[in-house]
Scaffold this motif. Structure first.
Motif, short mmCIF file in Angstrom:
data_model
loop_
_atom_site.label_atom_id
_atom_site.label_comp_id
_atom_site.label_asym_id
_atom_site.label_seq_id
_atom_site.Cartn_x
_atom_site.Cartn_y
_atom_site.Cartn_z
N GLY A 1 0.80 -1.22 0.00
CA GLY A 1 0.00 0.00 0.00
C GLY A 1 0.84 1.27 0.00
N MET A 2 2.09 1.16 0.44
CA MET A 2 3.00 2.29 0.43
C MET A 2 3.71 2.44 -0.92
N GLY A 3 3.39 1.52 -1.84
CA GLY A 3 3.96 1.61 -3.18
C GLY A 3 5.13 0.69 -3.45
N TYR A 4 5.45 -0.20 -2.51
CA TYR A 4 6.55 -1.13 -2.70
C TYR A 4 6.05 -2.48 -3.20
N GLN A 5 6.91 -3.19 -3.92
CA GLN A 5 6.57 -4.51 -4.43
C GLN A 5 7.02 -5.59 -3.46
N THR A 6 6.20 -6.64 -3.32
CA THR A 6 6.63 -7.83 -2.59
C THR A 6 7.20 -8.82 -3.60
N LEU A 7 8.41 -9.29 -3.35
CA LEU A 7 9.08 -10.21 -4.26
C LEU A 7 9.30 -11.56 -3.60
N TYR A 8 9.21 -12.58 -4.43
CA TYR A 8 9.45 -13.97 -4.02
C TYR A 8 10.67 -14.47 -4.77
N ARG A 9 11.66 -14.99 -4.04
CA ARG A 9 12.86 -15.53 -4.66
C ARG A 9 12.75 -17.06 -4.70
N GLY A 10 12.20 -17.56 -5.80
CA GLY A 10 12.07 -19.00 -5.95
C GLY A 10 13.40 -19.70 -6.13
N ASP A 11 14.45 -18.92 -6.39
CA ASP A 11 15.79 -19.48 -6.53
C ASP A 11 16.54 -19.53 -5.21
N ALA A 12 15.92 -19.11 -4.12
CA ALA A 12 16.50 -19.20 -2.78
C ALA A 12 15.67 -20.22 -2.00
N VAL A 13 16.32 -21.32 -1.57
CA VAL A 13 15.57 -22.47 -1.06
C VAL A 13 16.05 -22.82 0.35
N LEU A 14 15.08 -23.02 1.26
CA LEU A 14 15.38 -23.44 2.63
C LEU A 14 14.36 -24.51 3.04
#
Length: 401
Positions: free
Chosen positions: A335-348
């Motif tokens: 809502g503040m204008g930032y994107q949420t990103l998912y790093r599918g190449d980082a695995v735990l």
């Protein structure tokens, strides 16, 4: 193919247009003057492979649109050799708003094209990496904490020494000190005592308040790094000033997916995307394996700039003490204008709910019900359609199928 209504279609070899395609695509071009390119979901045999809305982050590393693509005939610069090239050109020339996703199949492939190659995402490199603080709330399962710290010390190749703030919610002091002593040489570990009733949001906020790193990573004590580059990949995205929260792909111990981002609207609330999907099935969906957009990610492993965490007000200690606080945090950043990103190449690995168990007594169930009501009211999740989770998928199943 050139259509009478003034657009071109790129149809991959082995695909055929479905009868609904021309009417649906013509309507978009006729009513949306800003749209320069259109694509739909993929139909392989009888199986629909739903796609997210246009995602330039995902398109940078994966040819995720396999079916037909349509472009305005007047947009001559988009007459390229393939649909994905045309979509990427539309992004460069006109911006993301010029690309429209119709969430139904527009073409069909009789059979799959064989095993899809995994997206190749090189590990990022920077001349000057920021400092990082890992915040880990803990209490009972110090055996899990030991595995987590060992993973940070031996399975994480970040180029700077990590600060680790452990928020102690009532662990046995001697046992906690013994676990920490084994990792002091590799990690800068500090303990802050925050005993008392369990309030996860409070514990996380207290840990971040003590952090010194430019980037803060919230990490559950039941999460174990298994891929040495995971933190560099997360931090690379968190450094981007357009980005808010950054999440990762979390696996169950059997290798199936536990978390690949969070979709709003599942079961009228939200849910982990692709939960339980096997590694083999995950290859059919590049958005699981590659960096891509999400509405939210889990706080079990979440990176964010420390300054931005405070700007957003941290986790909600009053109304979302235990559940949904991480999703609420992501949505506030959005809502503040930032994107949420998912790093599918980082695995735990995430041994989910091992630390504190499930909410099974009456008081916990009442608290959970109240938090769900608060979240639903705040974000109106009853009817929302998540742009990164196809409406073709079952809204009452986290598996996505």
């Amino acid at each position: 193919m050139v259509h009478e209504t003034g657009y071109l279609s790129f149809i991959p070899s082995g695909h055929e247009l479905l009868s609904v395609a021309e009417d649906l695509v013509s309507k978009v071009f006729d009513t949306q003057s800003e749209t320069m390119a259109v694509y739909g979901d993929n139909l392989v045999g009888a199986v629909v492979r739903g796609l997210p809305d246009w995602d330039p982050i995902l398109a940078a590393t994966a040819d995720y649109v396999e079916g037909a693509v349509f472009v305005r005939e007047s947009a001559k610069d988009l007459r390229l050799s393939s649909g994905m090239e045309a979509l990427r050109a539309a992004e460069r020339l006109f911006g993301s708003g010029a690309i429209h996703h119709i969430p139904v199949p527009l073409s069909r492939a009789a059979v799959a094209d064989g095993d899809r190659s995994r997206p190749s995402v090189p590990c990022p490199d920077h001349a000057d990496w920021p400092s990082v603080t890992i915040v880990i709330p803990t209490k009972i399962r110090l055996d899990l904490l030991a595995l987590c710290l060992n993973g940070l010390a031996k399975q994480t190749d970040y180029p700077r020494k990590l600060e680790v703030v452990i928020v102690d919610n009532g662990a046995e002091p001697e046992e906690l000190e013994a676990v920490i002593a084994k990792n002091l040489a590799s990690l800068d570990i500090r303990i802050i005592d925050r005993s008392g009733p369990f309030n996860f949001s409070y514990l996380v906020n207290q840990g971040v308040a003590q952090a010194k790193g430019e980037i803060v990573v919230l990490l559950n004590d039941d999460v174990v790094p298994i891929s040495p580059t995971w933190l560099r990949r997360m931090v690379d995205s968190a450094m981007d000033e357009r980005v808010g929260a950054v999440g990762v792909r979390l696996l169950n111990k059997d290798g199936t997916i536990q978390h690949a981002g969070v979709a709003l609207g599942l079961c009228g609330l939200c849910g982990h995307m692709w939960r339980g999907l096997s590694d083999a099935d995950a290859q059919n969906y590049p958005s699981i394996l590659a960096p891509s957009r999400r509405s939210a990610v889990t706080g079990a492993c979440l990176a964010v700039r420390r300054s931005l965490y405070h700007e957003a007000g941290g986790f909600d200690e009053a109304d979302l003490q235990v559940t949904l606080n991480d999703i609420d945090f992501c949505l506030r950043l959005n809502g503040m204008g930032y994107q949420t990103l998912y790093r599918g190449d980082a695995v735990l690995i995430h041994d989910e709910s091992s630390s504190r168990g499930a909410d099974i007594d009456i008081a916990k169930l009442k608290r959970r019900a109240a938090e769900i009501e608060t979240f639903q009211t705040r974000w109106n999740t009853h009817d929302v359609q998540d742009p990164w989770f196809s409406p073709y998928f079952d809204r009452y199943s986290e598996s996505g199928l």
